[in-house]
Design a protein around this motif. Structure first.
Motif, mmCIF file in Angstrom:
data_model
loop_
_atom_site.group_PDB
_atom_site.id
_atom_site.type_symbol
_atom_site.label_atom_id
_atom_site.label_comp_id
_atom_site.label_asym_id
_atom_site.label_seq_id
_atom_site.Cartn_x
_atom_site.Cartn_y
_atom_site.Cartn_z
ATOM 1 N N ILE A 124 86.218 42.148 65.459
ATOM 2 C CA ILE A 124 87.652 41.973 65.683
ATOM 3 C C ILE A 124 88.386 41.858 64.351
ATOM 4 O O ILE A 124 89.439 42.479 64.157
ATOM 5 N N SER A 125 87.844 41.085 63.421
ATOM 6 C CA SER A 125 88.518 40.932 62.131
ATOM 7 C C SER A 125 88.591 42.260 61.389
ATOM 8 O O SER A 125 89.596 42.563 60.730
ATOM 9 N N GLN A 126 87.566 43.089 61.515
ATOM 10 C CA GLN A 126 87.601 44.414 60.880
ATOM 11 C C GLN A 126 88.644 45.308 61.551
ATOM 12 O O GLN A 126 89.366 46.062 60.876
ATOM 13 N N LYS A 127 88.724 45.224 62.879
ATOM 14 C CA LYS A 127 89.729 46.012 63.591
ATOM 15 C C LYS A 127 91.143 45.586 63.173
ATOM 16 O O LYS A 127 92.006 46.434 62.954
ATOM 17 N N ILE A 128 91.362 44.293 63.039
ATOM 18 C CA ILE A 128 92.683 43.804 62.635
ATOM 19 C C ILE A 128 93.005 44.249 61.208
ATOM 20 O O ILE A 128 94.141 44.619 60.910
ATOM 21 N N GLU A 129 92.018 44.251 60.332
ATOM 22 C CA GLU A 129 92.249 44.752 58.969
ATOM 23 C C GLU A 129 92.650 46.227 58.991
ATOM 24 O O GLU A 129 93.531 46.652 58.245
ATOM 25 N N LYS A 130 92.025 46.994 59.853
ATOM 26 C CA LYS A 130 92.378 48.412 59.980
ATOM 27 C C LYS A 130 93.783 48.551 60.562
ATOM 28 O O LYS A 130 94.559 49.410 60.117
ATOM 29 N N VAL A 131 94.129 47.719 61.531
ATOM 30 C CA VAL A 131 95.484 47.735 62.098
ATOM 31 C C VAL A 131 96.503 47.422 61.004
ATOM 32 O O VAL A 131 97.540 48.083 60.904
ATOM 33 N N LYS A 132 96.219 46.424 60.157
ATOM 34 C CA LYS A 132 97.115 46.096 59.045
ATOM 35 C C LYS A 132 97.325 47.319 58.157
ATOM 36 O O LYS A 132 98.454 47.632 57.772
ATOM 37 N N GLU A 133 96.232 47.982 57.840
ATOM 38 C CA GLU A 133 96.307 49.177 56.998
ATOM 39 C C GLU A 133 97.197 50.238 57.648
ATOM 40 O O GLU A 133 98.071 50.818 56.997
ATOM 41 N N LEU A 134 96.990 50.482 58.932
ATOM 42 C CA LEU A 134 97.781 51.483 59.636
ATOM 43 C C LEU A 134 99.253 51.075 59.741
ATOM 44 O O LEU A 134 100.143 51.927 59.656
ATOM 45 N N LEU A 135 99.519 49.791 59.892
ATOM 46 C CA LEU A 135 100.905 49.311 59.924
ATOM 47 C C LEU A 135 101.577 49.514 58.570
ATOM 48 O O LEU A 135 102.747 49.907 58.497
ATOM 49 N N ILE A 136 100.847 49.248 57.504
ATOM 50 C CA ILE A 136 101.405 49.408 56.159
ATOM 51 C C ILE A 136 101.696 50.880 55.868
ATOM 52 O O ILE A 136 102.720 51.217 55.283
ATOM 53 N N TYR A 137 100.798 51.785 56.297
ATOM 54 C CA TYR A 137 101.029 53.219 56.079
ATOM 55 C C TYR A 137 102.264 53.700 56.825
ATOM 56 O O TYR A 137 102.891 54.665 56.435
ATOM 57 N N ASP A 138 102.613 53.030 57.941
ATOM 58 C CA ASP A 138 103.819 53.308 58.704
ATOM 59 C C ASP A 138 103.912 54.761 59.187
ATOM 60 O O ASP A 138 104.981 55.345 59.233
ATOM 61 N N GLU A 139 102.773 55.343 59.539
ATOM 62 C CA GLU A 139 102.765 56.716 60.034
ATOM 63 C C GLU A 139 102.596 56.788 61.547
ATOM 64 O O GLU A 139 102.884 57.817 62.144
ATOM 65 N N LEU A 140 102.104 55.703 62.171
ATOM 66 C CA LEU A 140 101.851 55.686 63.607
ATOM 67 C C LEU A 140 102.669 54.585 64.266
ATOM 68 O O LEU A 140 102.941 53.557 63.654
ATOM 69 N N THR A 141 103.005 54.811 65.523
ATOM 70 C CA THR A 141 103.659 53.747 66.287
ATOM 71 C C THR A 141 102.603 52.719 66.680
ATOM 72 O O THR A 141 101.402 52.988 66.619
#
Length: 183
Positions: A124-141
């Protein structure tokens, strides 16, 4: 000779280890996360010297079988979450057991004993880190991120994100200066 290395989590890690091995006069044949095969057979002194050079880069040789297995568990999870576009179609327990060829109960107990957390919490912590990365990139909803990361809904992703970080994904996306944790 097969060498096991702790803290190899990405492509750059593989390049750094390969570079260090070559500078040390060794000939790497295959480099995977956490595992390197070299042509040479190293004695104890050579292994200690290599370990010192690798520690300087943030890595470490592993000689204990159980510690190696814990690193393999981490690497399988990191590979799944950060370096694969596939979503998990089976339970994490089945996936790990198939990938590592061990009973999941053994893997889970070993991991918890060594890391002080469960395999599921680490995942879960790894998934959340990936979500953070994707949020920062701001390319996906947020909906696209939830789907990509295998969450059943945006609400479930949001609740898990808030539980891990203390922030909602929207708030995190707005502040963007929240530091990501190293894998």
């Amino acid at each position: 000779m097969k060498i096991h290395i702790k803290n190899m989590v990405c492509h750059r890690c593989k390049l750094a280890v390969e570079n260090e091995l070559q500078q040390s006069g060794y000939h790497p044949q295959q480099i995977e996360l956490g595992e390197v095969t070299i042509e040479e057979e190293l004695n104890h002194q050579q292994l200690e010297a290599l370990n010192g050079r690798l520690r300087h880069l943030g890595f470490e040789l592993i000689d204990d079988r159980k510690v190696r297995l814990v690193e393999k568990i981490k690497n399988v999870i990191i590979q799944l979450v950060h370096h694969s576009n596939d979503t998990l179609t089976v339970n994490l327990s089945s996936y790990l057991a198939n990938q590592l060829h061990y009973d999941y109960n053994y893997l889970s107990n070993l991991f918890s004993e060594a890391e002080g957390t469960t395999v599921e919490k680490y995942y879960i912590s790894q998934k959340i880190e990936k979500v953070k990365e994707l949020l920062i990139y701001d390319e996906l909803t947020l909906s696209q991120i939830a789907y990509r990361m295998g969450y059943s809904s945006v609400a479930y992703l949001s609740s898990q994100f808030k539980k891990e970080t203390g922030l909602t994904p929207s708030h995190f996306k707005h502040i963007k200066d929240n530091k990501r944790r190293n894998i």
